[in-house]
Design a protein around this motif. Structure first.
Motif, PDB file in Angstrom:
ATOM      1  N   LYS A  59      -1.613   5.967   2.651  1.00 38.16           N
ATOM      2  CA  LYS A  59      -2.496   5.059   3.388  1.00 38.16           C
ATOM      3  C   LYS A  59      -1.896   4.684   4.731  1.00 38.16           C
ATOM      4  N   ARG A  60      -0.563   4.469   4.728  1.00 38.01           N
ATOM      5  CA  ARG A  60       0.111   4.062   5.950  1.00 38.01           C
ATOM      6  C   ARG A  60       0.064   5.178   6.983  1.00 38.01           C
ATOM      7  N   GLY A  77       0.816  -1.201   0.000  1.00 37.22           N
ATOM      8  CA  GLY A  77       0.000   0.000   0.000  1.00 37.22           C
ATOM      9  C   GLY A  77       0.853   1.254   0.000  1.00 37.22           C
ATOM     10  N   LYS A 121      -3.355   5.355   8.466  1.00 40.50           N
ATOM     11  CA  LYS A 121      -3.570   4.299   9.446  1.00 40.50           C
ATOM     12  C   LYS A 121      -2.925   4.681  10.772  1.00 40.50           C
TER      13      LYS A 121
END
Lengths: 433, 433
Positions: free
Chosen positions: B337-338, B333, B341
């Protein structure tokens, strides 16, 4: 790639290594991955499934029927099958096992499920090549060829007696050069390393590394040969163990991975932060006790993060080395000697850092007594932190507790509070407020 | 045990495994150990020497003549011999090599010394079994028997062409069942995994783990087969790598062990402490900038160690997971996105911890605005620390720098300063001092 032209797809995937198929499955959407799994023959998918990350595999297995999972398991070695089946719910486990056609295979898997995941029993596979000491060389060859079909790689040939007790091992070279009428009992090697089903995985790893073994036989309480652990399973185990210790030191429990869910990551991380928070509140309480210094020596309060950081860093350094030494079983000498060594080490470090503090004081024109007081307290804090970092893991280990929990947040937090208290207490004595 | 009754001693040691002899040598005094080494035959001592800790071995080798060392090396596999010889001074290396009787063996060792220790070339051994694709099955068998004498364990049979280029591998089963007039080129398997001499050790470990290999052939720039890496060397490598990452996170460089000298341990630890000290002095500077809060809100200064600890802990947690993910090559990913999160994760953690702060404020009767301000700042600090802990290792990795250096003291120190600044800045905005 995927417009349902099955034949072409299959042709493409035929030559691809199963580890690469696993990577492809991970990149696909769930529907597509399941579609591919159902399309391919179960030997290939079984191997690919083994290579998948746990969470991806879980989602794919959820969409398969017990019969479909059972077909996959039939193709796997018993140890891999047991690993996968243990990830299912108890009810599904039973349904899947009921669907398995090969009863012996199912039996073996059920047996493996009984053992603790981290013991030799949990790590071993049932597949191996064994011969009876009373067989002749000729009979042995026939039997072996049959057995070898079920075993991916023959590492060693084990020799057992009529009661299946492990007696020794057989070298393939000796077997091939022996006269065909000889008995196995004449040519086998009676020395063989082995472990018990209950032997801890770490211990198995240590033995296999120490003696450079590629496989080790596992016996039950009666000395009967029940399986073998191969080095590839141990490699994964060694890595996981090292990673768990590292994570523990970083304040993460449960051996999580970056791609785990937010919820799981929170569960692994939050408790340690709460511990740190309570430690911090402890420091607040300690500092309130020295409130009278605020008026005369506010600079002391500016230095507390430095003191806390040093106490934490030194503690983590000391404990990390001890924890690794304990894990590798290469700590020698007495506890007293070790503490003495740590003492001299922290004296050197503390004096150097203290001198830097005094130098800093000179540069910014801080009162010299204050600088000296801070430097001396820092030295004491470093010594205390180093001794705690050394002492605590060793004591925990002696009491049978995993010393890894004494690294990271645990040691940092306790050293923070103690360090701050010692710092203010010594400053009070020296500066007199 | 040791009153110079040689015969009895030898008899005792004969049946002992070389790994255990290594342990015995470690327990003995230097003189005694050297005495035992000289007494025993060189095959046994060569194996025992390999198993010794580096510093013990160094001391024993120092007392041996170049000729005696050369005799030991003759008995070792090329990769082990190269490892040991690389620990000697350059001058001694030359003397030892000059004393070696087996010129081919010496040649091979010299070749291995050329490669970087952590590359496939540095990890490989020259011993392997290879056959030419143009040989017949019969000729091949004769040749193989000869080669196998020098190789401890035959993992695979590699197939090369006239120019020694790696073409594929041969299964022992196929060789045994093939008609004796057949050519190797008819029966070999043209698919084989291999690595280049310059391939990084980490990459070799990754490939061998991914495909469950027990040995992998190594080729040079021209595709010529020059050696093979076996899984037992990789196990040590995987462990060392994991331990190095762990030590780096604990603020220890150079991969030291608990039994290294005080001087060596200081060199590995002090630099990180100095870094921490400068970070601490940075915090002093930041807090001096908010000195005006001392009079009205001294409690803020009591909370700085808590804020710094939280910033540090969260940073280490985030970076540890990322560094492990990068090392295992399983981060998927996008970066965005990381970060998202990590953001949600730290929001959850921050809110829980903030609520605990407010609860603590209620219990001790702290002004509610102050509690709220501290809780909000803590939340912001946690988010910032998590984002830095995630972002920095990924960026370092993209630029080809080992992300492991961004864990431990490095991330703690930078997060400490930033966290403390953010804490006071936000408190100033909210409380208005």
């Amino acid at each position: 790639v995927e417009e349902k032209n099955n034949e072409e797809l299959l042709l493409h995937l035929e030559d691809v290594h199963h580890a690469d198929i696993a990577e492809i499955l991970t990149e696909l959407s769930l529907d597509e991955a399941v579609y591919v799994v159902k399309l391919m023959d179960s030997q290939k998918t079984a191997e690919a499934l083994m290579e998948l990350e746990e969470n991806v595999r879980e989602r794919i297995l959820d969409t398969l029927t017990p019969k479909e999972i059972a077909d996959e398991l039939e193709e796997m070695d018993t140890d891999d099958a047991a690993d996968i089946i243990s990830e299912l719910s108890l009810e599904r486990q039973q349904n899947v096992i009921a669907e398995m056609a090969d009863e012996e295979h199912a039996d073996n898997i059920v047996e493996l499920l009984r053992y603790d995941e981290d013991s030799a029993g949990g790590l071993m596979a049932k597949e191996l090549v064994k011969v009876n000491e009373n067989w002749s060389v000729t009979g042995c060859m026939t039997e072996m060829r049959q057995q070898a079909e079920n075993v991916t790689r023959v590492h060693s040939i084990y020799v057992v007696d009529d009661k299946n007790k492990l007696k020794g091992r057989l070298s393939l070279k000796d077997l091939l050069t022996a006269p065909s009428r000889a008995n196995i009992s004449d040519i086998y090697i009676p020395q063989v390393d082995y472990v018990n089903v209950h032997t801890d995985g770490e211990e198995v790893a240590r033995i296999m590394q120490k003696y450079d073994l590629e496989a080790i036989p596992v016996v039950d309480e009666m000395g009967r040969l029940v399986g073998r652990v191969t080095i590839d399973d141990i490699v994964d185990f060694i890595k996981e163990e090292a990673e768990k210790d590292y994570q523990m030191a970083a304040g993460i429990s449960e051996g999580v991975e970056a791609d785990d869910s937010v919820w799981r990551l929170t569960r692994a991380r939050l408790p340690w932060l709460v511990l740190g928070l309570f430690g911090g509140l402890g420091s607040v309480y300690v500092m309130q006790g020295f409130e009278e210094a605020l008026a005369k020596f506010p600079v002391l309060f500016f230095f507390t993060p430095l003191i806390a950081a040093m106490a934490g860093n030194v503690g983590v350094q000391s404990s990390a080395i001890i924890v690794q030494g304990l894990a590798n079983n290469n700590l020698r000498g007495s506890l007293f000697k070790r503490l003495l060594k740590e003492l001299s080490l922290s004296l050197i470090n503390g004096v150097v850092l203290g001198l830097l503090i005094i130098l800093f004081g000179l540069i910014v024109g801080q009162p010299q007594l204050v600088s000296l007081s801070i430097a001396l307290s820092l030295l004491s804090v470093i010594i205390l932190a180093a001794l705690i970092g050394t002492f605590v893991p060793i004591i925990l280990d002696k009491r049978g507790i995993d010393p890894a929990i004494a690294t990271g947040p645990f040691i940092t937090t306790s050293n923070d509070i103690l360090g701050i208290f010692l710092f203010f207490y010594l400053s009070k004595v020296i500066l007199g407020f």
